[in-house]
Design a protein around this motif. Structure first.
Motif, short mmCIF file in Angstrom:
data_model
loop_
_atom_site.label_atom_id
_atom_site.label_comp_id
_atom_site.label_asym_id
_atom_site.label_seq_id
_atom_site.Cartn_x
_atom_site.Cartn_y
_atom_site.Cartn_z
N PHE A 5 33.67 31.84 14.09
CA PHE A 5 33.49 32.79 15.05
C PHE A 5 33.90 32.36 16.30
N GLY A 6 34.67 33.40 16.95
CA GLY A 6 35.24 32.95 18.21
C GLY A 6 35.07 34.31 19.39
N TRP A 7 35.00 33.98 20.65
CA TRP A 7 34.86 34.92 21.64
C TRP A 7 35.06 34.46 22.93
N ASN A 8 36.23 34.88 23.79
CA ASN A 8 36.09 34.72 25.21
C ASN A 8 35.45 35.55 25.96
N VAL A 9 34.24 34.77 26.17
CA VAL A 9 32.96 35.29 26.88
C VAL A 9 33.12 35.64 28.47
N GLU A 20 23.74 38.08 23.78
CA GLU A 20 24.60 38.89 22.75
C GLU A 20 25.13 38.01 21.77
N VAL A 21 25.82 36.61 22.31
CA VAL A 21 26.10 35.93 21.52
C VAL A 21 25.41 35.42 20.45
N PHE A 32 29.97 28.33 12.47
CA PHE A 32 30.84 27.66 13.40
C PHE A 32 31.20 28.57 14.60
N VAL A 33 30.91 27.93 15.98
CA VAL A 33 31.01 28.98 16.95
C VAL A 33 32.03 28.42 17.85
N SER A 34 33.05 29.18 18.24
CA SER A 34 33.76 28.58 19.52
C SER A 34 33.80 29.81 20.62
N LEU A 35 33.42 29.26 21.79
CA LEU A 35 33.14 30.05 22.85
C LEU A 35 34.24 29.70 24.00
N LEU A 36 35.02 30.38 24.58
CA LEU A 36 35.97 30.23 25.70
C LEU A 36 35.81 30.84 27.00
N GLU A 37 36.11 30.28 28.07
CA GLU A 37 35.96 30.71 29.27
C GLU A 37 34.55 30.63 29.78
N THR A 38 33.54 29.62 29.32
CA THR A 38 32.41 29.72 29.59
C THR A 38 32.01 29.70 31.07
N ARG A 39 32.73 28.91 31.70
CA ARG A 39 32.40 28.71 33.18
C ARG A 39 30.87 27.84 33.35
N HIS A 226 37.37 40.77 26.09
CA HIS A 226 37.96 40.27 24.95
C HIS A 226 37.10 40.48 23.90
N SER A 227 37.80 40.95 22.82
CA SER A 227 37.05 40.96 21.35
C SER A 227 36.59 39.94 20.71
N PRO A 228 35.34 39.88 20.33
CA PRO A 228 34.93 38.70 19.44
C PRO A 228 35.63 38.97 18.15
#
Length: 322
Positions: A5-9, A20-21, A32-39, A226-228
């Motif tokens: 799974f991936g998502w620019n959150v 939501e995630v 397996f989770v990849s999260l982007l632009e988490t800040r 962004h779309s997950p």
């Protein structure tokens, strides 16, 4: 097999985004989770782990960039993961599945300027040269591969060349996908709206041959920009949803009465048998209350959210008609 799974959150400090995630992870059998632009800053990473991934393995690229650009987590009961390298724009892993299979994953979150992405393309080409196993590359590349990947179309085709060259040198192709074609939009109204396919899942020939029935689903973005996406390795039977108690149930009409009636009904047997029997019976009653309560309490929010998703689906089908 559990999914990827991936998502620019675009920020993961708010508990609403975290929930939501977590909902996606729970409902989609994700391992397996990849999260982007988490800040998420270093000082808050511990809280993020405890809130979202307790019991999982967890890492980030904070040592390369202070703004919490990439967070990766995995279920150790689904995958064994060896961290092989990272930078400010990517993290690279060797993943072992419990059946003995192995493949490489590179999670990408590219800089949004052309100059900054030059080091990313060079690093990916180096990885591609060294890899001798199935390889999947996924994330937000902040660039498109062809003019049709953006609306309005790109004016300067030369901006596409570095990404195109990298993909060609690495011998990567898009994994078959469905759902939203454009994975990002700027959330502007009317003619100011811009769409682009910035998020992709690419793989080499070895990965495509090994997981021939794999498919990526790009979901609608909802309130995000962004779309997950979800990577299915093949046909997977959905798990039954586990029972969960929600605190808001206690505020719903009929809750106290249903609990009292269910609990006070006589059950014959050992103390443990009586306890288990009452809990099972109460579970059925709570599910009924949940179904009725959600309809009464959240019907307006649900209608609005459904309408938003329907509008987004129509826009994806005809983005030029705004």
């Amino acid at each position: 097999m559990d999914r990827l799974f991936g998502w620019n959150v675009r920020g993961l400090n708010k508990t609403s985004k975290q929930r939501e995630v977590m909902r996606m992870i729970s409902n989609k059998r994700i391992g397996f989770v990849s999260l982007l632009e988490t800040r998420v800053k270093t000082s808050n990473m511990g809280s993020l782990y405890l809130n979202m991934f307790k019991g999982w393995c967890f890492t980030s690229n904070l040592t390369h960039h202070p703004n919490g650009r990439i967070v990766v987590a995995w279920n150790p009961y689904s995958f064994d993961v060896d961290i092989r390298g990272s930078s400010s724009q990517w993290m690279h892993f060797l993943v072992s599945i419990k059946n003995g299979d192995q493949f490489a994953i590179t999670v990408v979150y590219a800089f949004n300027d052309m100059k900054g992405r030059e080091s990313l393309w060079a690093d990916l080409e180096k990885l591609g040269y060294e890899i001798n196993c199935p390889w999947i590359v996924m994330g937000d590349f902040n660039s498109v591969l062809s003019p049709s990947d953006r609306l309005p179309h790109c004016g300067n085709g030369s901006e596409l060349v570095p990404f195109q060259t990298c993909v060609e040198h690495c011998r990567l192709v898009d994994v078959k996908f469905s759902g939203s074609f454009f994975t990002w939009n700027n959330k502007q109204a009317g003619k100011d709206r811009v769409y682009a396919k910035l998020d992709r899942v690419l793989a080499n020939d070895s990965w495509m041959e090994k997981y021939i029935s794999a498919e990526v689903i790009f979901f609608r973005e909802g309130e995000m920009d962004h779309s997950p996406f979800l990577v299915n390795f093949g046909s997977v039977q959905e798990n039954r949803k586990p029972f969960r108690y929600f605190n808001f149930w206690s505020n719903l009409a009929g809750f106290q009465r249903a609990v009292a009636e269910s609990w006070n009904e006589d059950v014959k047997g050992t103390p443990m048998f009586c306890l288990v029997s009452k809990l099972k019976r109460l579970r059925v009653e709570l599910k009924k209350i949940n179904k009725e309560g959600k309809g009464a309490v959240f019907v307006q929010e649900a209608k609005k959210f459904k309408l938003m998703l329907e509008i987004q689906e129509k826009i994806q089908a005809d983005p030029s008609n705004i």
